[in-house]
Design an enzyme around this catalytic site. Structure first.
Site, PDB file in Angstrom:
ATOM      1  CG  HIS A   5       6.024  -3.834  -5.662  1.00 18.06           C
ATOM      2  ND1 HIS A   5       7.239  -3.797  -5.006  1.00 18.06           N
ATOM      3  CD2 HIS A   5       5.506  -5.057  -5.398  1.00 18.06           C
ATOM      4  CE1 HIS A   5       7.442  -4.931  -4.393  1.00 18.06           C
ATOM      5  NE2 HIS A   5       6.407  -5.722  -4.626  1.00 18.06           N
ATOM      6  CE  LYS A  49      11.790  -5.176   2.402  1.00 20.04           C
ATOM      7  NZ  LYS A  49      11.102  -6.457   2.108  1.00 20.04           N
ATOM      8  CE1 TYR A  83      -5.107  -3.600  -7.587  1.00 15.16           C
ATOM      9  CE2 TYR A  83      -4.696  -5.449  -9.050  1.00 15.16           C
ATOM     10  CZ  TYR A  83      -4.658  -4.095  -8.797  1.00 15.16           C
ATOM     11  OH  TYR A  83      -4.181  -3.222  -9.732  1.00 15.16           O
TER      12      TYR A  83
END
Length: 321
Positions: A76, A94, A55
């Protein structure tokens, strides 16, 4: 046209990416995965022109404007932080982070970088949920006195699965309970107190019941579970009526306004796709306008929800590495 990059290739990334195709001014330009073959396969399925096996390489792509973080909870913070540092707007699944302190750091960074950041609480952008908020604000059911919502389903107990793994941010509250807690915050705001009951398995909350109390005496009864088969419904009770949202309340296609002495008022929605396109359109709108947060899911409210979750987890005895 807003150009997106997707981090991860799991189930949630798959369904959200498919809904991005329903937003005319959203283009998924790239996807990344820890496995280059998986990224290539995902790209081929969704017609994405670029794929990356890391990433960080995707974040270095100058054409990407918004990064959608669809990794497991425990990563996250790191991925969203690196995306913000790379100058990208971020939509993060979330809960935005596993802990409150990391959430606060992300919000501070986004504001310092003057970049858009939003937790992907897609329920907020469902047209029926937005209508419910309008009806409540207009006093259609009077003053809200209580909110009842649950989200639970039985999952096979597997200590290696992320749902049962403390190191992966497992447990019912962060995965499922975030929906009813955010729903209550949307209607009543931050509570003055949080009471909890629950059951721990392998160090995570297998089930949790929350009672949120508010200064005006209103309350919210919320529950989440990895072991019980719940209706996944919600009810908003007011002084002049109530709003009933049948399963599944976080992705409603109908609801009913019930008031004494009046015929029930039913509202419905023919949902296209999975329902994620509304939040994608919101992100596009705000990013294109140069805004750094959404008024419908503001950063301060994301932090308030995280405070409630953190307090509940602490009282249940859940501690993440």
């Amino acid at each position: 046209m807003t150009k997106w990059g997707v981090v991860a290739t799991g189930r949630i990334a798959d369904v959200v990416t498919s809904d991005m195709a329903l937003v005319p001014d959203a283009e998924v330009l790239a996807v990344s995965s820890r496995s280059t073959p998986k990224a290539e396969e995902f790209a081929g399925k969704h017609g994405i022109p670029r794929f990356y096996g890391d990433y960080h390489d995707m974040l270095a792509d100058p054409d990407i404007e918004v990064v959608y973080v669809a990794t497991p909870h425990s990563s996250h913070y790191v991925v969203a932080r690196n995306a913000l540092l790379a100058g990208k707007a971020v939509l993060c699944e979330k809960p935005i982070t596993v802990g409150l302190k990391d959430a606060e750091k992300l919000v501070e960074l986004a504001r310092r970088q003057n970049l858009f950041l939003m937790e992907a609480m897609w329920t907020r952008f469902n047209p029926l949920v937005r209508l419910i908020r309008e009806l409540v604000a207009d006093g259609v059911i009077g003053a809200v006195r209580s909110v009842h919502a649950d989200f639970g389903a039985p999952f096979e107990h597997d200590p290696a699965h992320r749902l049962w793994d403390p190191a992966a941010g497992g447990g019912s509250l962060l995965d499922l309970g975030v929906y009813p807690v955010s729903f209550a915050h949307m209607l009543l705001g931050a509570p003055k107190s949080v009471a909890t009951q629950g059951t721990l398995i392998d160090g995570v909350d297998a089930e949790a019941a929350l009672m949120l109390r508010y200064p005006n005496g209103a309350f919210a009864q919320l529950s989440s579970s990895l072991v019980g088969y719940y209706p996944i419904a919600a009810t908003i009770v007011g002084t002049a009526g109530r709003i009933e949202i049948p399963p599944v309340f976080y992705r409603p296609t109908e609801f009913t306004v019930v008031r004494p002495g009046q015929d029930d008022e039913k509202h419905s929605l023919e949902l296209t796709g999975h329902g994620y396109q509304y939040q994608i359109a919101e992100v596009n709108k705000r990013v294109q306008a140069g805004e750094i947060e959404s008024p419908h899911m503001p950063l301060d409210e994301t932090l308030a929800v995280m405070r409630t979750l953190a307090e509940a987890l602490d009282k249940l005895g859940v501690s993440y590495p």
